[in-house]
Design a protein around this motif. Structure first.
Motif, PDB file in Angstrom:
ATOM      1  N   THR A   1      34.829  -3.792  16.572  1.00 61.06           N
ATOM      2  CA  THR A   1      34.184  -4.706  17.520  1.00 61.06           C
ATOM      3  C   THR A   1      34.304  -6.146  17.032  1.00 61.06           C
ATOM      4  O   THR A   1      33.328  -6.768  16.620  1.00 61.06           O
ATOM      5  N   PRO A   2      35.514  -6.713  17.045  1.00 59.06           N
ATOM      6  CA  PRO A   2      35.714  -8.079  16.565  1.00 59.06           C
ATOM      7  C   PRO A   2      35.091  -9.100  17.504  1.00 59.06           C
ATOM      8  O   PRO A   2      35.097  -8.929  18.720  1.00 59.06           O
ATOM      9  N   VAL A   3      34.536 -10.161  16.919  1.00 57.67           N
ATOM     10  CA  VAL A   3      33.930 -11.246  17.686  1.00 57.67           C
ATOM     11  C   VAL A   3      34.420 -12.567  17.101  1.00 57.67           C
ATOM     12  O   VAL A   3      34.266 -12.789  15.892  1.00 57.67           O
ATOM     13  N   PRO A   4      35.002 -13.461  17.900  1.00 58.18           N
ATOM     14  CA  PRO A   4      35.468 -14.740  17.357  1.00 58.18           C
ATOM     15  C   PRO A   4      34.306 -15.593  16.850  1.00 58.18           C
ATOM     16  O   PRO A   4      33.154 -15.384  17.215  1.00 58.18           O
ATOM     17  N   GLY A   5      34.652 -16.559  15.991  1.00 62.63           N
ATOM     18  CA  GLY A   5      33.645 -17.486  15.501  1.00 62.63           C
ATOM     19  C   GLY A   5      32.938 -17.032  14.248  1.00 62.63           C
ATOM     20  O   GLY A   5      31.828 -17.476  13.954  1.00 62.63           O
ATOM     21  N   GLY A   6      33.578 -16.152  13.455  1.00 61.16           N
ATOM     22  CA  GLY A   6      32.925 -15.589  12.280  1.00 61.16           C
ATOM     23  C   GLY A   6      33.183 -16.354  10.998  1.00 61.16           C
ATOM     24  O   GLY A   6      33.824 -17.420  10.986  1.00 61.16           O
ATOM     25  N   LEU A   7      32.684 -15.803   9.902  1.00 61.39           N
ATOM     26  CA  LEU A   7      32.806 -16.420   8.591  1.00 61.39           C
ATOM     27  C   LEU A   7      34.236 -16.294   8.076  1.00 61.39           C
ATOM     28  O   LEU A   7      34.941 -15.336   8.387  1.00 61.39           O
ATOM     29  N   ASP A   8      34.641 -17.271   7.240  1.00 61.82           N
ATOM     30  CA  ASP A   8      35.949 -17.143   6.619  1.00 61.82           C
ATOM     31  C   ASP A   8      35.814 -16.481   5.246  1.00 61.82           C
ATOM     32  O   ASP A   8      34.712 -16.106   4.830  1.00 61.82           O
ATOM     33  N   TRP A   9      36.922 -16.367   4.554  1.00 60.92           N
ATOM     34  CA  TRP A   9      36.966 -15.640   3.280  1.00 60.92           C
ATOM     35  C   TRP A   9      36.052 -16.279   2.244  1.00 60.92           C
ATOM     36  O   TRP A   9      35.165 -15.633   1.679  1.00 60.92           O
ATOM     37  N   TYR A  10      36.257 -17.566   1.977  1.00 60.06           N
ATOM     38  CA  TYR A  10      35.495 -18.222   0.911  1.00 60.06           C
ATOM     39  C   TYR A  10      34.035 -18.414   1.286  1.00 60.06           C
ATOM     40  O   TYR A  10      33.150 -18.332   0.431  1.00 60.06           O
ATOM     41  N   GLN A  11      33.764 -18.663   2.548  1.00 51.62           N
ATOM     42  CA  GLN A  11      32.369 -18.810   2.975  1.00 51.62           C
ATOM     43  C   GLN A  11      31.608 -17.507   2.746  1.00 51.62           C
ATOM     44  O   GLN A  11      30.465 -17.511   2.279  1.00 51.62           O
ATOM     45  N   THR A  12      32.248 -16.389   3.032  1.00 51.00           N
ATOM     46  CA  THR A  12      31.616 -15.082   2.807  1.00 51.00           C
ATOM     47  C   THR A  12      31.299 -14.876   1.327  1.00 51.00           C
ATOM     48  O   THR A  12      30.180 -14.491   0.961  1.00 51.00           O
ATOM     49  N   LEU A  13      32.279 -15.139   0.476  1.00 51.85           N
ATOM     50  CA  LEU A  13      32.065 -14.986  -0.960  1.00 51.85           C
ATOM     51  C   LEU A  13      30.977 -15.930  -1.468  1.00 51.85           C
ATOM     52  O   LEU A  13      30.126 -15.553  -2.287  1.00 51.85           O
ATOM     53  N   ASN A  14      30.992 -17.169  -0.977  1.00 53.56           N
ATOM     54  CA  ASN A  14      30.005 -18.151  -1.447  1.00 53.56           C
ATOM     55  C   ASN A  14      28.596 -17.802  -0.993  1.00 53.56           C
ATOM     56  O   ASN A  14      27.624 -17.985  -1.745  1.00 53.56           O
ATOM     57  N   LEU A  15      28.453 -17.298   0.224  1.00 52.87           N
ATOM     58  CA  LEU A  15      27.131 -16.897   0.702  1.00 52.87           C
ATOM     59  C   LEU A  15      26.609 -15.724  -0.127  1.00 52.87           C
ATOM     60  O   LEU A  15      25.427 -15.689  -0.504  1.00 52.87           O
ATOM     61  N   PHE A  16      27.482 -14.769  -0.401  1.00 52.40           N
ATOM     62  CA  PHE A  16      27.079 -13.639  -1.242  1.00 52.40           C
ATOM     63  C   PHE A  16      26.641 -14.138  -2.622  1.00 52.40           C
ATOM     64  O   PHE A  16      25.606 -13.707  -3.156  1.00 52.40           O
ATOM     65  N   GLU A  17      27.410 -15.056  -3.190  1.00 52.34           N
ATOM     66  CA  GLU A  17      27.072 -15.543  -4.526  1.00 52.34           C
ATOM     67  C   GLU A  17      25.765 -16.333  -4.522  1.00 52.34           C
ATOM     68  O   GLU A  17      24.998 -16.275  -5.494  1.00 52.34           O
ATOM     69  N   SER A  18      25.498 -17.042  -3.441  1.00 53.55           N
ATOM     70  CA  SER A  18      24.240 -17.798  -3.380  1.00 53.55           C
ATOM     71  C   SER A  18      23.042 -16.852  -3.433  1.00 53.55           C
ATOM     72  O   SER A  18      21.998 -17.195  -3.995  1.00 53.55           O
ATOM     73  N   VAL A  19      23.188 -15.663  -2.872  1.00 53.48           N
ATOM     74  CA  VAL A  19      22.126 -14.662  -2.947  1.00 53.48           C
ATOM     75  C   VAL A  19      22.056 -14.081  -4.356  1.00 53.48           C
ATOM     76  O   VAL A  19      20.978 -13.912  -4.930  1.00 53.48           O
ATOM     77  N   ALA A  20      23.220 -13.802  -4.935  1.00 57.28           N
ATOM     78  CA  ALA A  20      23.262 -13.217  -6.281  1.00 57.28           C
ATOM     79  C   ALA A  20      22.670 -14.145  -7.330  1.00 57.28           C
ATOM     80  O   ALA A  20      22.153 -13.681  -8.360  1.00 57.28           O
ATOM     81  N   LYS A  21      22.747 -15.439  -7.092  1.00 60.28           N
ATOM     82  CA  LYS A  21      22.186 -16.404  -8.039  1.00 60.28           C
ATOM     83  C   LYS A  21      20.660 -16.465  -7.960  1.00 60.28           C
ATOM     84  O   LYS A  21      19.994 -16.905  -8.897  1.00 60.28           O
ATOM     85  N   GLN A  22      20.099 -16.033  -6.826  1.00 60.57           N
ATOM     86  CA  GLN A  22      18.651 -16.120  -6.619  1.00 60.57           C
ATOM     87  C   GLN A  22      17.919 -14.806  -6.832  1.00 60.57           C
ATOM     88  O   GLN A  22      16.716 -14.800  -7.114  1.00 60.57           O
ATOM     89  N   ARG A  23      18.623 -13.682  -6.653  1.00 65.68           N
ATOM     90  CA  ARG A  23      17.988 -12.386  -6.669  1.00 65.68           C
ATOM     91  C   ARG A  23      18.837 -11.374  -7.425  1.00 65.68           C
ATOM     92  O   ARG A  23      20.021 -11.608  -7.694  1.00 65.68           O
TER      93      ARG A  23
END
Length: 288
Positions: free
Chosen positions: A227-249
């Motif tokens: 179920t693809p939907v345009p307007g999603g996250l890119d590769w680095y944004q996905t990794l960076n968002l994940f890391e921002s969570v890993a740095k806090q929790r």
């Protein structure tokens, strides 16, 4: 049951389970998909492609922590039994002191994982979700175990939820978000503004399970989903968002859901495998 390769098997041997931080759990479950299919083939494709990965992920060697590949969950039984099978396998991983890295399969799989975390005695944890869809419907097409209802099941269990990248939802889901205090930053905010990190509120649990639906990323990166939907996250944004969570929790586990391989396009299989390994690396580097 079909034999699956071990993750990164070209570089490492299967360790003893107690010597591995990461336990990769394949769950080839697909029943309630509502558009394109193929998610049952996702776990094997990711494992096969992992044989092309380098041990060095660009910053560290996640395999140094040990990566054990579990037997795939039996998904040939009735849906509720599949959920119970997933829960038992997840609970066993947690009780062994390891971290579940779950490869789906449709997103319903995450419900079984959440039950397994609870069954293993982890009561106080939150969920951070990357997805194109809110998955907050009470039921979809009459199915309470639908992939479109998986986050509703989690919130019903009292688990705090923070959603990222959502861009497809119905009015029922929007109302549920407001009623139950579901936190979110949707794609129309994250993507145009190129937001690379989030700040979790102080009262969000210290332990976090991270669920990543491949369709949360833009179809230009991963068209290989039902179920693809345009307007999603890119590769680095996905990794960076994940890391921002890993740095806090403390990340207590994560999954990669809804990957549906496209025959003849091995680039996407490799990308999904690399994504899995990159997330392991982020966990490794932020764990101590």
């Amino acid at each position: 049951m079909e034999e699956y390769p071990i993750f990164l098997g070209s570089e490492i041997e299967q360790p003893e389970p107690h010597n591995a931080m990461f336990h990769v759990l394949p769950v080839p479950y697909e029943k309630s998909v509502s558009y394109g299919g193929g998610t049952a083939l996702g776990p094997n494709a990711i494992l096969q492609a992992s044989w092309q990965l380098e041990e060095w992920d660009g910053k560290s060697k996640p395999c140094d922590e040990g990566i054990y590949t579990c037997e795939p969950v039996d998904c040939s039984v009735a849906p509720q039994q599949v959920i119970d099978n997933i829960a038992k396998a997840t609970a066993d991983i947690i009780k062994s002191g390891a971290m579940p890295v779950v490869l789906g399969g449709e997103h319903t799989v995450t419900y079984g994982v959440i039950k397994g975390l609870r069954d293993a005695g982890i009561d106080d944890f939150g969920i951070v979700q990357i997805d194109a869809h809110a998955d907050l419907r009470q039921a979809y097409e009459g199915d309470f175990l639908s992939h479109a209802s998986v986050m509703k099941r989690a919130v019903d269990m009292g688990i705090p939820l923070y959603q990222l990248g959502i861009r497809a939802y119905c009015e029922e889901e929007m109302a549920f978000r407001d009623e139950f205090g579901v936190l979110y930053q949707d794609a129309d905010e994250l993507v145009p503004n190129r937001i690379q990190s989030i700040e979790l509120p102080e009262d969000f649990p210290q332990k976090v399970f991270f669920t990543l639906d491949i369709d949360g990323m833009d179809p230009s990166v991963f068209p290989s989903t039902g179920t693809p939907v345009p307007g999603g996250l890119d590769w680095y944004q996905t990794l960076n968002l994940f890391e921002s969570v890993a740095k806090q929790r403390e990340i207590i586990g994560f999954d990669i859901m809804e990957f549906a391989p496209i025959e003849g396009f091995h680039a996407y299989d490799f990308s999904a495998s690399l994504l899995t390994y990159k997330l392991m690396g982020i966990v490794q580097r932020n764990r101590y």
